[in-house]
Design a protein around this motif. Structure first.
Motif, mmCIF file in Angstrom:
data_model
loop_
_atom_site.group_PDB
_atom_site.id
_atom_site.type_symbol
_atom_site.label_atom_id
_atom_site.label_comp_id
_atom_site.label_asym_id
_atom_site.label_seq_id
_atom_site.Cartn_x
_atom_site.Cartn_y
_atom_site.Cartn_z
ATOM 1 N N ARG A 204 40.542 -30.561 22.593
ATOM 2 C CA ARG A 204 39.655 -29.572 23.213
ATOM 3 C C ARG A 204 39.071 -28.726 22.085
ATOM 4 N NH1 ARG A 204 41.933 -32.614 26.470
ATOM 5 N NH2 ARG A 204 42.087 -32.166 28.696
ATOM 6 N N LEU A 205 37.771 -28.432 22.191
ATOM 7 C CA LEU A 205 37.038 -27.804 21.095
ATOM 8 C C LEU A 205 36.553 -26.409 21.455
ATOM 9 C CD1 LEU A 205 34.832 -30.888 20.108
ATOM 10 C CD2 LEU A 205 37.177 -30.342 19.386
ATOM 11 N N ASP A 206 36.296 -25.616 20.429
ATOM 12 C CA ASP A 206 35.720 -24.280 20.570
ATOM 13 C C ASP A 206 34.199 -24.437 20.598
ATOM 14 O OD1 ASP A 206 34.674 -21.718 20.178
ATOM 15 O OD2 ASP A 206 36.280 -21.107 18.810
ATOM 16 N N GLY A 207 33.602 -24.204 21.773
ATOM 17 C CA GLY A 207 32.162 -24.408 21.947
ATOM 18 C C GLY A 207 31.308 -23.537 21.042
ATOM 19 N N ARG A 208 31.850 -22.411 20.579
ATOM 20 C CA ARG A 208 31.091 -21.519 19.698
ATOM 21 C C ARG A 208 30.868 -22.138 18.325
ATOM 22 N NH1 ARG A 208 35.179 -16.561 20.252
ATOM 23 N NH2 ARG A 208 36.492 -18.328 19.623
ATOM 24 N N THR A 209 31.674 -23.162 17.996
ATOM 25 C CA THR A 209 31.581 -23.758 16.662
ATOM 26 C C THR A 209 30.820 -25.085 16.668
ATOM 27 O OG1 THR A 209 33.723 -24.886 16.946
ATOM 28 C CG2 THR A 209 33.753 -22.666 16.001
ATOM 29 N N ILE A 210 30.109 -25.365 17.755
ATOM 30 C CA ILE A 210 29.318 -26.599 17.877
ATOM 31 C C ILE A 210 27.839 -26.269 17.668
ATOM 32 C CG2 ILE A 210 28.592 -28.457 19.443
ATOM 33 C CD1 ILE A 210 31.351 -28.216 20.794
ATOM 34 N N ASP A 211 27.152 -27.061 16.881
ATOM 35 C CA ASP A 211 25.710 -26.907 16.662
ATOM 36 C C ASP A 211 24.990 -27.839 17.635
ATOM 37 O OD1 ASP A 211 23.103 -26.725 15.859
ATOM 38 O OD2 ASP A 211 23.513 -27.027 13.719
ATOM 39 N N TYR A 212 24.636 -27.311 18.804
ATOM 40 C CA TYR A 212 24.048 -28.133 19.857
ATOM 41 C C TYR A 212 22.655 -28.647 19.488
ATOM 42 C CZ TYR A 212 27.887 -26.563 22.825
ATOM 43 O OH TYR A 212 29.135 -26.329 23.349
ATOM 44 N N LEU A 330 29.254 -31.237 14.931
ATOM 45 C CA LEU A 330 30.656 -30.789 14.906
ATOM 46 C C LEU A 330 31.133 -30.489 13.487
ATOM 47 C CD1 LEU A 330 32.242 -33.352 17.436
ATOM 48 C CD2 LEU A 330 31.049 -31.212 17.924
ATOM 49 N N GLU A 331 30.199 -30.318 12.570
ATOM 50 C CA GLU A 331 30.550 -30.135 11.160
ATOM 51 C C GLU A 331 31.465 -28.928 10.911
ATOM 52 O OE1 GLU A 331 26.561 -32.276 11.296
ATOM 53 O OE2 GLU A 331 27.494 -30.572 12.334
ATOM 54 N N LYS A 332 31.363 -27.898 11.739
ATOM 55 C CA LYS A 332 32.178 -26.687 11.557
ATOM 56 C C LYS A 332 33.101 -26.440 12.756
ATOM 57 C CE LYS A 332 28.658 -24.461 8.656
ATOM 58 N NZ LYS A 332 27.760 -23.281 8.502
ATOM 59 N N VAL A 333 33.371 -27.486 13.498
ATOM 60 C CA VAL A 333 34.093 -27.331 14.752
ATOM 61 C C VAL A 333 35.543 -26.878 14.542
ATOM 62 C CG1 VAL A 333 35.055 -29.674 15.017
ATOM 63 C CG2 VAL A 333 34.320 -28.393 17.037
ATOM 64 N N LYS A 334 36.025 -26.096 15.496
ATOM 65 C CA LYS A 334 37.440 -25.717 15.555
ATOM 66 C C LYS A 334 38.039 -26.325 16.824
ATOM 67 C CE LYS A 334 36.889 -21.229 13.231
ATOM 68 N NZ LYS A 334 37.017 -19.751 13.411
ATOM 69 N N MET A 335 39.330 -26.675 16.728
ATOM 70 C CA MET A 335 40.017 -27.245 17.888
ATOM 71 C C MET A 335 40.821 -26.168 18.611
ATOM 72 S SD MET A 335 41.408 -31.053 16.905
ATOM 73 C CE MET A 335 42.715 -30.497 15.831
ATOM 74 N N PHE A 336 40.808 -26.228 19.946
ATOM 75 C CA PHE A 336 41.734 -25.426 20.750
ATOM 76 C C PHE A 336 43.109 -26.085 20.749
ATOM 77 C CE2 PHE A 336 39.149 -22.715 23.975
ATOM 78 C CZ PHE A 336 38.540 -22.066 22.917
ATOM 79 N N ARG A 337 43.108 -27.398 20.908
ATOM 80 C CA ARG A 337 44.340 -28.172 20.816
ATOM 81 C C ARG A 337 43.984 -29.618 20.520
ATOM 82 N NH1 ARG A 337 45.310 -30.772 25.937
ATOM 83 N NH2 ARG A 337 44.392 -29.679 27.708
ATOM 84 N N ALA A 338 44.927 -30.319 19.939
ATOM 85 C CA ALA A 338 44.683 -31.705 19.533
ATOM 86 C C ALA A 338 44.793 -32.653 20.725
ATOM 87 C CB ALA A 338 45.690 -32.101 18.458
#
Length: 623
Positions: A204-212, A330-338
């Protein structure tokens, strides 16, 4: 006193199967106790936050038509709606809804709590109470013995669940929730056979760190439909999903982690879902492809959490993150959980009757992943059928089953109990022989009257269905009676690549042509006025159009279904001695003794039983 002296039915597990089972049985009048390990995760969307999809959407509409709740709950939580496969024939059209997972779970719980026949208890069931081959209740981890006339097991992935992330392995049925122990050993002692299966989920990913801006936007339908045939509302202000792709850099990093992958090091020995493979399996199975499609899906309106559909994995945390950051957007993406994989126990469903009652223990029912299926929709379908039949059993009412020509639910259950499964079973339109009859748009016509007779669908549904049928007849009669002039329609026919007409033609005949839609006939002022004044809605228009274009094909399917229906009514006695059938093959004898089909129709669908074996069986039965 904590518990009633005796419940009619205990439902074990609060997932999609358990919710539909508890709701159906309680609505029919049974006193139900729903036991789950965590009351805060009732109807949890453990994997993707969506309902429906290819063939699965048909199941949700069938559940709704019978009087189940999945369609209503889905409509209340939808944030995006799409009708899939619209470029193909109507048998393939499949509704899918992206959902707000928190709203979905909350509304399911509210619906269950509003039913006064349902009680709740948070605990873990560790064993069953069985007396003289009949289930009599359950025993729990807290030391309670609770009695009931029937038990429905909907254990999901929790039976002896083991979770995997890279080289880490720990007990659990879902992230942050413990596994359930004890029931498997007891069932094996009772004579049940069991196996292990595997499923997985993406990070699960942090949507704030996605470049849409680097992804492809995927919007919902411009005129969204819905699942329920009741007066629920269609979604407004739809959320978008987005598409991106893996690449060779991403693949290289993933492959470097294969030596730590439980899939390839032998720690996971069980079968995973063939049609929803992990990213590791995709790279291994489709090594010639240099990219794989991924869907960036919001988990809800009021959260930044993102589900990355298509990237299921059990690789180490750091490998997952490193690979993700090579993907566009997703170059700067952060994960909420793996992402992680989970292995769990299941029981081959050939050990069940058509009602989903076990053959070995009376009034004990299995539904959901305990039967080897995957998917919320497949679980919910089994849940409603188990809940209905548990109620029917204890009140000595007729068993309730659906045939393969009546519903995808019938196809699902017949496949499970007749063929079994050695890998997680998922429904597809290709599994149904009569899929033109089993369309998503006509589920109410097929099943609402049945649900009403059972007591599950209320009278309002029947009134709505009668009105819809009347509107269809009105429109069909108008199209059959009214003609259109060549000068009005020919320009449209030419544009659509259809032959011109030289004299007046009935609107019905024009609509029967390929590529011609009802909207193309709106050049007829009389049709436009009729639809407006008669208040004909888009669903009625679509169904009439399908009837006109495909009626010949549907009649052929009905004929084939009727022939098979005759075989379904030739019942085989439960104690039939297959060993006396010396003229059939050894394989057929072994398969028949293992499955014990309830009818000749079911026997014909058992792998290894030939037409000549069926003829011998019919002769011995005096046919």
């Amino acid at each position: 006193m904590i518990f009633e002296q005796t419940y009619d039915i205990i439902v074990v597990g609060g997932g999609h199967a358990g919710c539909e089972a508890a709701h159906a049985a309680a609505k029919l009048g049974s006193k139900v106790l729903l036991i789950t390990q965590n009351l805060q995760t009732i109807a949890q969307m453990s994997c993707n936050p969506a309902m429906g999809g290819i063939a699965k959407g048909q199941i949700v509409r069938e559940l709704d038509a019978l009087g189940g709740m999945s369609g209503i709950i889905t409509d209340s939580a939808t944030i995006q709606f799409r009708m899939l496969n619209t470029s193909k024939g109507p048998a393939m059209w499949s509704p899918r809804a992206q959902c707000d997972r928190m709203v979905f779970a909350q509304n399911w719980r509210v619906a269950l709590e509003e039913n006064k026949n349902i009680s709740f208890w948070q605990d873990t069931v560790t064993s069953l109470t069985i007396r003289k081959g009949v289930v009599a209740g359950v025993k729990t981890n807290l030391g309670f013995e609770i009695t009931a006339k029937a038990v429905v097991l909907c254990n999901g992935t929790f039976l002896s669940g083991v979770m995997h992330i890279g080289e880490k392995q720990f007990s659990g049925g879902r992230m942050g929730e413990k596994s359930s122990e004890g029931i498997t050993a007891q069932l094996i002692d009772l004579g049940f056979t069991h196996g292990r299966m595997k499923t997985g989920t993406p990070p699960r990913l942090d949507g704030r760190t996605i470049d849409y801006s680097k992804t492809e936007e995927q919007k919902g339908d411009k005129s969204p439909n819905k699942f329920s045939f009741t007066n629920t509302s269609s979604v407004r202000n739809q959320e978008s999903c987005f598409i991106t792709y893996t690449n060779e850099e991403c693949h290289a990093i993933l492959k470097e982690g294969f030596n730590q992958s439980p899939m390839f090091t032998g720690r996971i020995k069980s079968s995973g879902p063939r049609y929803c493979p992990s990213i590791e399996e995709k790279l291994n199975r489709f090594s010639d492809r240099n990219r794989h499609q991924l869907f960036i899906e919001p988990e809800g309106r009021n959260t930044i959490e993102i589900y990355l559909n298509g990237f299921s994995t059990s690789l180490p945390h750091q490998v997952q993150l490193n690979a993700l950051r090579k993907i566009k957007g997703l170059e700067k993406v952060k994960m909420f959980r793996a992402g992680y994989a989970v292995e769990y126990d299941y029981f081959p469903p050939t050990q069940l009757k058509q009602t989903l009652e076990t053959k070995l223990v009376k009034n004990l029912f299995f539904c959901g992943q305990i039967n080897g299926t995957t998917g919320y929709e497949e679980a919910a379908a089994q849940g409603i059928m188990a809940g209905i039949n548990a109620h029917q059993n204890i009140y000595k009412l007729d068993p309730f089953t659906l045939s393969r020509s009546e519903a995808y639910i019938g196809v699902l259950i017949d496949d499970l109990i007749t063929k079994g499964t050695e890998e997680p079973y998922r429904m597809f339109t290709s599994r149904a022989e009569y899929r033109l009859l089993l369309r998503q748009d006509n589920a109410d016509e097929r099943l609402t009257e049945i649900g009403y007779k059972l007591g599950l669908a209320d009278q309002d549904r029947l009134i709505t269905l009668d009105k819809k049928r009347a509107k269809k007849e009105e429109l069909l009669k108008f199209l059959s009676d009214q003609s259109i002039e060549p000068k009005i329609i020919n320009s449209i026919l030419i544009k659509k690549g259809s032959a011109k007409i030289v004299q007046k033609k009935k609107l019905k005949d024009i609509l029967a042509r390929p590529h011609i839609k009802t909207k193309d006939l709106m050049c007829s002022d009389s049709l436009k006025a009729f639809i407006k004044t008669s208040n004909i809605d888009k669903e009625v228009i679509s169904q009439v159009e399908i009837h006109i274009k495909y009626n010949g094909y549907m009649n052929k399917e009905k004929e084939a279904a009727n022939k098979m229906y005759a075989l379904e009514h030739i019942k085989i006695p439960e104690n039939f001695e297959y060993d006396k059938l010396h003229s059939i093959s050894a394989e057929a004898r072994e398969k028949l003794k293992n499955i014990f089909p309830s009818s000749i129709g079911q026997a014909t669908r058992i792998s290894g039983v030939s037409p000549s074996d069926i003829n011998v069986l019919l002769i011995y039965m005096g046919r």
